[in-house]
Design an enzyme around this catalytic site. Structure first.
Site, PDB file in Angstrom:
ATOM      1  N   HIS A 468       0.831  -1.211   0.000  1.00  0.00           N
ATOM      2  CA  HIS A 468       0.000   0.000   0.000  1.00  0.00           C
ATOM      3  C   HIS A 468       0.864   1.259   0.000  1.00  0.00           C
ATOM      4  O   HIS A 468       0.564   2.229   0.683  1.00  0.00           O
ATOM      5  CB  HIS A 468      -0.974  -0.009   1.177  1.00  0.00           C
ATOM      6  CG  HIS A 468      -2.019  -1.073   1.058  1.00  0.00           C
ATOM      7  ND1 HIS A 468      -2.910  -1.364   2.064  1.00  0.00           N
ATOM      8  CD2 HIS A 468      -2.317  -1.935   0.051  1.00  0.00           C
ATOM      9  CE1 HIS A 468      -3.704  -2.350   1.674  1.00  0.00           C
ATOM     10  NE2 HIS A 468      -3.359  -2.707   0.448  1.00  0.00           N
ATOM     11  N   TYR A 477       0.625  -8.994   4.523  1.00  0.00           N
ATOM     12  CA  TYR A 477       0.737  -9.047   3.065  1.00  0.00           C
ATOM     13  C   TYR A 477       2.022  -9.762   2.631  1.00  0.00           C
ATOM     14  O   TYR A 477       2.039 -10.479   1.627  1.00  0.00           O
ATOM     15  CB  TYR A 477       0.701  -7.644   2.467  1.00  0.00           C
ATOM     16  CG  TYR A 477      -0.678  -7.048   2.393  1.00  0.00           C
ATOM     17  CD1 TYR A 477      -1.570  -7.434   1.403  1.00  0.00           C
ATOM     18  CD2 TYR A 477      -1.108  -6.100   3.320  1.00  0.00           C
ATOM     19  CE1 TYR A 477      -2.844  -6.885   1.330  1.00  0.00           C
ATOM     20  CE2 TYR A 477      -2.382  -5.544   3.260  1.00  0.00           C
ATOM     21  CZ  TYR A 477      -3.244  -5.939   2.257  1.00  0.00           C
ATOM     22  OH  TYR A 477      -4.502  -5.403   2.190  1.00  0.00           O
ATOM     23  N   ARG A 531      -2.739  -3.188   9.663  1.00  0.00           N
ATOM     24  CA  ARG A 531      -4.056  -3.140  10.297  1.00  0.00           C
ATOM     25  C   ARG A 531      -4.507  -4.512  10.791  1.00  0.00           C
ATOM     26  O   ARG A 531      -5.508  -4.623  11.508  1.00  0.00           O
ATOM     27  CB  ARG A 531      -5.082  -2.545   9.339  1.00  0.00           C
ATOM     28  CG  ARG A 531      -5.448  -3.387   8.146  1.00  0.00           C
ATOM     29  CD  ARG A 531      -6.443  -2.659   7.231  1.00  0.00           C
ATOM     30  NE  ARG A 531      -7.046  -3.535   6.247  1.00  0.00           N
ATOM     31  CZ  ARG A 531      -6.486  -3.890   5.094  1.00  0.00           C
ATOM     32  NH1 ARG A 531      -5.298  -3.408   4.782  1.00  0.00           N
ATOM     33  NH2 ARG A 531      -7.108  -4.705   4.257  1.00  0.00           N
TER      34      ARG A 531
END
Length: 1004
Positions: A468, A477, A531
């Site tokens: 991101h 990720y 997150r």
């Protein structure tokens, strides 16, 4: 016969030479002679060297050649765009084989020409690609079959198209796979294909202007161009995929396997019993609380996959159960026809349609094998191919529940973990559709995700992993990426599709740098989980650790031998701490099998801590130190790296996790575990200097906040380090709204073995709440007994404030103590607090109503509401006992040389350690060291030798000059990019493209 073969070869060689290598053409007699042995092509192009001889029957086509082959492009003649060019070097024939190898670059409307009459512009036949998996066959005069279904060509891939025309029969093969066969071609007007035309072969371009790169061209009698049967290889690839999911073997004496199979069987039995099987049903299983409509799609396919796992796993009560197979297929049909997963429309979160569903769907098809008819498989794979046409395209996210046409984001290319997820789906589709182009594309597309980058998403030279654009995301990720790449490389290994060994090694090296230093007791540090820290965990551990362990074992399968052993030793070290957990939390049979094999392998001992020392990830503003007794991590942020990420209503209170949050793990077993994140005070995270003003939960689409400051970084050497961060909260937004927050501070950490020295200076700001530095905020283990001791005695009050020289959070458990020493007497608030919370309060996407309770001890230094130049200094001493802490405080071994907003410096004589952070852009002088620009520096003294390690933490400096005390006679070594001027005794250091990495000078 042997002599006749030699004679044919000599004639062929002579003919090639006399043709000037235009391409090889055999005479009739030679061809007849050759045919008595084995059919051979009568023409083979040599485009890199010769264009050859061509005739344009229709329109005009430009032709040129280079090392890549022949380039042919049609031109516009009036309103006509069509060109039909025949090759005069190839033999004319009425039946035969014609093969074209070409590089596809997104063109439409091109193909092969056969039976072309040199004298008649309307007498030729063509097989051509239109676009989007549609092909055509025909001849002039309106005789066309224009909508032949076949493979969709993928841009950037090389293809081999073979047309075999034999009388009225046509067969076409793409990369040796038959995709069209017609025993007697009939056109819509009732006529059949003309099979008596004797003609030439060539190329047709039509409908639009385009340019085609032809690598080679062959023609010859029917059967002269062999078709390689690759079906066995596709079966092997499918079996590899299937074997990751299920097992056809069962050992009733293996308790771990028995438990695993029983769990699968029980889950599937319950799902089968609760599945809605009514003829007019509107769902398979009821919508789960918190699920959006698109998330429900993923959930439904996940449950169908669980049924498939039970069907395919030997030992299950539902193994090879025909009724269950029919139930699963019926469920797939329902999801495609009634719930809209048909490849035409979508709604809600793109992830569900392109990643969540496809991976489960493919797994089901791999497991069910021939229980799925070819017709149904084509329907299913066509739908999947529409949602995932390649690994690069991503759909927009749309409103939930309202179907819209497929809308891919224009001028956008996927990256990181999203790319690998999509590539894995493309690989599966390639295997099922026997499409080598898709398999090659899946492999080639993932190379970009592990090639080193210098900005944006991906792996960096120092091991950082960003997703991101600016979020440290190794744990979530990054894990997804490693799993995806690992599965693709493991499945394609030892096949014709395997990746080049050099590229495989590059990937393995990235995994080594990125992951091993960030693991504590099998789990990834939360500071690289983004997150995901706010997601409700499964029962027990958070799951990030087990995922990493299994992924490392997948990588070990194809890693070079030295890395294979390194990863296996590391994983076994961590798995030995809790083997039952890893045996009972396997994601699939492959995880279980790898775990069982590792734990029972006597040659892999797992006896050594996989990583010790310090590691700075300058490209993602993270730092770790690992010793045999504790682990220490730092979460920082800068102009380059965001402070936190919120999105999808996740991590709603992650505001301060990048403000210098300290992660200190010892043997208390509970720090940063499942009960920590829903219960910790989000305004008082350990290590942070913070404006405690109340903030609203972050619920905007996606929130990332960067700093105005670039000075974040440091240096490391063995088990010592210097780290710093210029904290600047100016410009902070909350749900997109700019806050009046203006807190600034210079924060440094000087790290030695067993000592973490924290300095803060230049603390200034204004708030209606309070500005505080959180020395620590420890979650207590309910099973342990604790006391808070200090130099003024034991502290019993729930809220106590007084001046202190040292504090000790004492535990009755070995190595669970935490000591704190204050070099100058400091007023510290001690707070005992029991806090309750749920994951639902911090994450609505992965909600859980379960209430967690946490008992905390919080130590803070108050700076007031309007500090102008406040400071702090303290030392964290993990695992120290009361006696040693008292001794440490009495010896005053830590010397703070400077603690200002210009320079922070610490000396520890016993360790031969000096740490310096110079903040000013114009540099400064301390301890006889002068730099003309900002610098982070550490000096380590061992006997007569001094090692200076330093970096540019701003990552903007090109060169700086450095002077060190002239207490040396020899410069023993210096890093590349450093020059020394004897006259001025000055070092000039080139930091260009250093990206925060360190350089070194050793003197004696």
């Amino acid at each position: 016969m042997k002599n006749r073969k030699i004679w044919v070869m000599l004639v062929g060689l002579f003919t090639a030479l006399t043709n000037g290598f235009m391409g090889t053409t055999l005479t009739f007699a030679e061809e007849n002679e050759a045919s008595q042995t084995i059919e051979q092509p009568s023409y083979i192009s040599d485009f890199p060297n010769q264009v050859g001889h061509w005739q344009d029957l229709v329109g005009t086509a430009e032709k040129k050649n280079d090392s890549a082959g022949l380039w042919i492009a049609n031109t516009k003649q009036g309103t006509n765009l069509e060109s039909v060019s025949i090759n005069l070097d190839a033999r004319e024939q009425s039946s035969g084989d014609l093969e074209l190898t070409f590089l596809y670059e997104g063109q439409s409307n091109f193909g092969l020409v056969f039976r072309g009459d040199k004298q008649k512009t309307s007498q030729w036949q063509s097989f051509a690609y239109n676009r989007d998996g549609r092909w055509q066959l025909g001849q002039p005069g309106g005789k066309w079959l224009t909508n032949i279904p076949g493979p969709t060509l993928l841009s950037g891939q090389q293809y081999k198209l073979l047309v075999r025309y034999d009388g009225k029969k046509i067969q076409t093969f793409l990369n040796d796979q038959l995709f069209y066969e017609n025993e007697e071609v009939h056109y819509p007007d009732g006529t059949s294909i003309n099979d008596d035309w004797m003609g030439a072969v060539g190329i047709r371009l039509f409908g639009n202007l385009s340019k085609l790169n032809i690598i080679s061209m062959k023609s010859g009698p029917v059967g002269s161009i062999p078709v390689i049967d690759s079906s066995a290889e596709y079966r092997e690839l499918k079996e590899k995929w299937r074997n990751q999911l299920v097992s056809k073997e069962y050992d009733s004496t293996n308790q771990a396997l028995v438990d695993y199979v029983q769990k699968i069987s029980n889950e599937a039995t319950e799902l089968d019993q609760t599945m809605n099987k009514e003829p007019n049903r509107s769902y398979l299983w009821p919508l789960e609380p918190g699920n959006t409509p698109s998330a429900d799609l993923t959930t439904q396919f996940t449950k169908l996959q669980k049924l498939a796992l039970a069907y395919g796993t030997k030992g299950s009560t539902l193994y090879q159960d025909d009724k269950l197979a029919a139930t699963i297929i019926d469920g797939l049909d329902f999801m495609v026809t009634q719930k809209g997963y048909d490849g035409k429309k979508y709604h809600g979160n793109w992830w569900d349609w392109q990643i969540g569903v496809p991976q489960k769907f493919l797994n089901i098809l791999m497991i069910l094998e021939d229980k799925v008819s070819p017709e149904k498989q084509q329907i299913y794979t066509n739908a999947l191919s529409s949602y995932v046409p390649d690994p690069f395209k991503q759909l927009y996210t749309k409103p939930q529940g309202t179907f819209v046409d497929l809308a891919f984001i224009p001028n956008f290319v996927t990256s990181g973990a999203n790319r690998t997820d999509l590539a894995l789906t493309v690989l599966g589709l390639g295997i099922l559709q026997k499409d080598s182009g898709k398999i090659n594309q899946a492999s080639s597309s993932i190379v970009d995700v592990f090639k080193l980058v210098t900005k944006g998403d991906g792996f960096y030279q120092d091991g950082s992993f960003i997703q991101h654009n600016n979020i440290p995301y190794t744990g979530s990720y990054g894990n997804v990426l490693v799993k995806g790449v690992g599965q693709i490389l493991a499945i394609t290994a030892d096949s014709s599709f395997q990746m080049d060994a050099t590229l495989v090694t590059e990937f393995v090296e990235n995994v080594d740098r990125a992951f091993l230093p960030l693991i504590y007791k099998g789990e990834m540090l939360p500071t690289v989980n983004g997150r995901s820290i706010s997601r409700a965990p499964a029962v027990g551990k958070t799951g990030y650790g087990s995922t990493t362990m299994y992924n490392l074992l997948i990588v070990a399968k194809f890693a070079p031998n030295n890395y294979q052993k390194k990863f296996q030793e590391a994983v076994k070290y961590w798995m030995k701490e809790n083997p039952d957990y890893y045996l009972t939390n396997a994601r699939d049979f492959n995880d279980l099998q790898m775990t069982m094999q590792l734990l029972t392998n006597p040659e892999i001992t797992g006896g050594q801590l996989p990583f010790t020392g310090t590691k700075l990830y300058a490209s993602m503003d993270r730092f770790v130190q690992r010793t045999p007794s504790y682990m220490f991590g730092l979460g920082l942020y800068s102009k380059r790296t965001a402070s936190f990420e919120a999105g999808n209503k996740e991590n709603k209170r992650g505001w301060h996790t990048g403000d210098g949050m300290m992660y200190v793990y010892n043997d208390d077993e509970v720090q940063f575990n499942s009960s920590y994140w829903p219960t910790v005070d989000p305004y008082r995270l350990p290590g942070t200097t913070v404006d405690t003003i109340s903030l609203a939960d972050e619920v905007s689409a996606f929130t990332t906040i960067t700093s105005k400051e670039q000075w974040v970084g440091g240096v490391t050497s063995d088990n010592q380090a210097v780290v710093g961060m210029a904290l600047n909260k100016d410009g902070t937004k909350n749900n997109g709204k700019l806050l009046p927050m203006n807190l600034q501070a210079k924060k440094s950490w000087f790290v030695l073995n067993g000592q973490i020295i924290a300095l803060g200076a230049g603390i200034k700001g204004d708030t209606e709440a309070s500005i505080e530095t959180v020395v620590d905020n420890r979650l207590l283990n309910d099973a342990y007994q604790y006391q808070v001791l200090s130099n003024i005695g034991e502290i019993h009050e729930k809220n106590e404030t007084s001046k202190k020289q040292w504090l000790l959070l004492k535990s009755d458990h070995s190595n669970a103590n935490m000591g704190y020493y204050f070099p100058e007497e400091t007023t510290v608030n001690v707070k005992s607090e029991t806090r309750k919370g749920t994951y639902k309060a911090i994450n609505e996407a992965f909600p859980s109503d379960k209430e967690y309770v946490g008992d905390y001890r919080t130590f803070t230094i108050q700076h007031g509401q309007h500090p102008t130049n406040e400071h702090y200094a303290y030392v964290v001493l993990p695992g120290i006992d009361e006696t040693d802490l008292k001794t440490y405080a009495a010896k005053k071994t830590v010397e703070v040389l400077s603690n200002t907003e210009e320079i922070q410096a610490v000396k520890q004589e016993e360790e031969g350690y000096l740490g310096v952070n110079i903040w000013s852009e114009t540099g400064g002088t301390i301890a006889g060291i002068t730099s003309n620009k900002a610098i982070s520096l550490m000096r380590k003294t061992q006997q007569h030798q001094k090692t200076y390690t330093f970096s540019d933490p701003t990552q903007t400096t090109k060169t700086l000059t450095l002077k060190i005390p002239k207490d040396y006679s020899t410069v023993i070594s210096q890093s590349d990019g450093i020059t020394y001027d004897d006259a001025t005794e000055t070092f000039t250091i080139n930091f260009e493209n250093a990206a925060g990495s360190s350089k070194q000078i050793i003197v004696e």
